[in-house]
Design an enzyme around this catalytic site. Sequence first.
Site, PDB file in Angstrom:
ATOM      1  N   ASP A   1      27.184   5.626  29.380  1.00  2.65           N
ATOM      2  CA  ASP A   1      27.532   4.938  28.506  1.00  2.65           C
ATOM      3  C   ASP A   1      26.906   5.289  26.983  1.00  2.65           C
ATOM      4  O   ASP A   1      25.529   5.025  26.965  1.00  2.65           O
ATOM      5  CB  ASP A   1      27.239   3.434  28.718  1.00  2.65           C
ATOM      6  CG  ASP A   1      27.433   2.450  27.452  1.00  2.65           C
ATOM      7  OD1 ASP A   1      27.732   2.771  26.298  1.00  2.65           O
ATOM      8  OD2 ASP A   1      27.464   1.196  27.824  1.00  2.65           O
TER       9      ASP A   1
ATOM     10  N   CYS B   1      25.095  -9.483  25.460  1.00  3.28           N
ATOM     11  CA  CYS B   1      26.092  -9.228  26.580  1.00  3.28           C
ATOM     12  C   CYS B   1      25.249  -8.296  27.534  1.00  3.28           C
ATOM     13  O   CYS B   1      25.718  -7.287  28.230  1.00  3.28           O
ATOM     14  CB  CYS B   1      27.210  -7.879  25.766  1.00  3.28           C
ATOM     15  SG  CYS B   1      28.255  -8.812  24.755  1.00  3.28           S
TER      16      CYS B   1
ATOM     17  N   LYS C   1      30.436   2.083  15.960  1.00  5.28           N
ATOM     18  CA  LYS C   1      29.303   1.986  15.994  1.00  5.28           C
ATOM     19  C   LYS C   1      28.402   3.206  15.178  1.00  5.28           C
ATOM     20  O   LYS C   1      27.286   3.158  15.102  1.00  5.28           O
ATOM     21  CB  LYS C   1      28.335   1.927  17.432  1.00  5.28           C
ATOM     22  CG  LYS C   1      28.693   0.417  18.050  1.00  5.28           C
ATOM     23  CD  LYS C   1      28.078   0.219  19.263  1.00  5.28           C
ATOM     24  CE  LYS C   1      28.679  -0.745  20.136  1.00  5.28           C
ATOM     25  NZ  LYS C   1      28.360  -2.289  19.859  1.00  5.28           N
TER      26      LYS C   1
ATOM     27  N   HIS D   1      24.929  -3.215  29.339  1.00  5.39           N
ATOM     28  CA  HIS D   1      25.609  -4.166  28.587  1.00  5.39           C
ATOM     29  C   HIS D   1      26.944  -4.575  29.705  1.00  5.39           C
ATOM     30  O   HIS D   1      27.504  -3.841  30.663  1.00  5.39           O
ATOM     31  CB  HIS D   1      26.654  -3.181  27.485  1.00  5.39           C
ATOM     32  CG  HIS D   1      27.173  -4.029  26.622  1.00  5.39           C
ATOM     33  ND1 HIS D   1      28.467  -4.415  26.918  1.00  5.39           N
ATOM     34  CD2 HIS D   1      26.949  -4.538  25.152  1.00  5.39           C
ATOM     35  CE1 HIS D   1      29.171  -5.186  25.822  1.00  5.39           C
ATOM     36  NE2 HIS D   1      28.043  -5.130  24.879  1.00  5.39           N
TER      37      HIS D   1
ATOM     38  N   GLN E   1      25.343   3.173  22.430  1.00  3.93           N
ATOM     39  CA  GLN E   1      24.410   3.194  21.373  1.00  3.93           C
ATOM     40  C   GLN E   1      23.738   4.467  21.157  1.00  3.93           C
ATOM     41  O   GLN E   1      22.625   4.487  20.131  1.00  3.93           O
ATOM     42  CB  GLN E   1      23.197   2.031  21.989  1.00  3.93           C
ATOM     43  CG  GLN E   1      23.655   0.755  22.102  1.00  3.93           C
ATOM     44  CD  GLN E   1      23.823   0.202  20.809  1.00  3.93           C
ATOM     45  OE1 GLN E   1      23.279   0.476  19.828  1.00  3.93           O
ATOM     46  NE2 GLN E   1      24.513  -1.066  20.861  1.00  3.93           N
TER      47      GLN E   1
HETATM   48  N1  PMP Z   1      27.807  -0.625  25.825  1.00  2.00           N
HETATM   49  C1  PMP Z   1      26.707  -0.404  25.066  1.00  2.00           C
HETATM   50  C2  PMP Z   1      25.413  -0.160  25.250  1.00  2.00           C
HETATM   51  C3  PMP Z   1      27.069  -1.371  23.793  1.00  2.00           C
HETATM   52  O1  PMP Z   1      25.935  -1.377  23.023  1.00  2.00           O
HETATM   53  C4  PMP Z   1      28.296  -1.811  23.713  1.00  2.00           C
HETATM   54  C5  PMP Z   1      28.482  -2.503  22.444  1.00  2.00           C
HETATM   55  N2  PMP Z   1      27.651  -3.584  21.964  1.00  2.00           N
HETATM   56  C6  PMP Z   1      29.404  -1.610  24.447  1.00  2.00           C
HETATM   57  C7  PMP Z   1      28.964  -0.871  25.620  1.00  2.00           C
HETATM   58  C8  PMP Z   1      30.702  -2.101  24.112  1.00  2.00           C
HETATM   59  O2  PMP Z   1      31.222  -1.534  23.153  1.00  2.00           O
HETATM   60  P1  PMP Z   1      32.687  -2.029  22.614  1.00  2.00           P
HETATM   61  O3  PMP Z   1      32.593  -3.446  22.392  1.00  2.00           O
HETATM   62  O4  PMP Z   1      32.669  -1.123  21.529  1.00  2.00           O
HETATM   63  O5  PMP Z   1      33.633  -1.747  23.495  1.00  2.00           O
END
Ligand code: PMP
Length: 403
Positions: free
Chosen positions: A192, A358, A218, A115, A195
């Site tokens: 990270d 993203c 999430k 991401h 997910q």
């Molecule tokens: N890493 C991953 C794998 C994600 O899916 C996301 C959110 N889509 C993020 C980071 C960023 O999370 P946040 O927008 O809550 O900071």
Amino acid sequence: MQDYRKDFPIFISTDCVYLDNAATSQRPQSVIDAVSDFYVQSNANPLRGLYDLSMKATERYESARKKAASFIGAGRADEIIFTRNTTESINLAAYSYGDDAVKEGDEIVISIMEHHSNLLPWQRLAKEKKARLVFMEPDESGVIPEKEIEDKICEKTKIVAIAQVSNVMGIRNPVEKIIDRAHRMGAVVLIDGAQSVPHMKVNVTELDADMFAFSSHKMMGPMGIGVLYVKKSIMEKMKPFLMGGEMIEYVTREDATFAELPHKFEAGTVNAADAYGLDAAIDYLNMVGYDYIEKRDTELVNQMMEGMKKMGHITIYGSDDPSKHNGIVTFNVEGVHPHDVSSILNEDGICIRAGHHCAQPLMQFMKVGSTARASAYFYNTKEEIDRFLDCLSRVREVAGYGS
Ligand code: PMP
């Protein structure tokens, strides 16, 4: 199937089929009540006041920290830094640890499927330090092969940052092997977990992860609160991220000393109400249990994949095995732009995500501009997936391609 839907007021107030859980989940009443209860019962600026109300706010904030620590198997509560979200957690790690740890010529290893939140902070660091950003790449099934791990993580590697679960394909990365290789090469690993935490049990101690980031929103908690776990021995070496109130011990005109860990990394008034909401979300998630969540993920993904396969004109990305998707199905409908797929489904009240998720470098690697993504969570029903599939089967017709 257990009837957890009744716990989620949004399913009473709307009739939409919510399949964008990888972007953010829905919240049960207990979480909404916890946030509200914080303001009704205990609102004062935490960590500051020497009066009962402020101490109650502090107590709730710190008990959320303990809850978050035990939730991910951290040995100590002071290894948990509260942030706004995964993005802030990773930026904190890149500044506070990375700025001192990475020098010219060093390497930072991530994967092509990260991401942007787990890419841009490392891009910034690599550029500033004249270090090299190295990308591990998956094979056709979406898995990072062992050879790729051995080849890319080497003596030059100082930091490895990798998603435990990809937000595009839902695939679980082999983080155990990556951590093992990185540690043998003397590198520090950030996972990270944005997910992974909503879908699978995580134990940072068993994993031996050095840092672990996730977002409350999430996993049914409030927006605006996230976690960065950092091993104590590493946190002790880290410089502060933001400067200001609450993170200091003693301040003179010219200088300051900093508060004890982890407060040194939590400048300004903290988000205690949402931390208390996260505490309630952890209770709720534990009550449902990961066994049930994983079983439902597989059932719902299986239903989606089987239905899509019958339709033709649909490409599903990632593994053929529904149990490897963590609730996520990423796909394209031949001839129809994913944005149009999403808009057509929206006409029938079905919420899915479309775009680059993203993860633009992954889209480039997969040689697609964008994809559609349906992401289920345990509270989605078979009937909802039927409704989604029924509508999906008509997308090409609506877009002018005939059925
Ligand atoms: N890493 C991953 C794998 C994600 O899916 C996301 C959110 N889509 C993020 C980071 C960023 O999370 P946040 O927008 O809550 O900071």
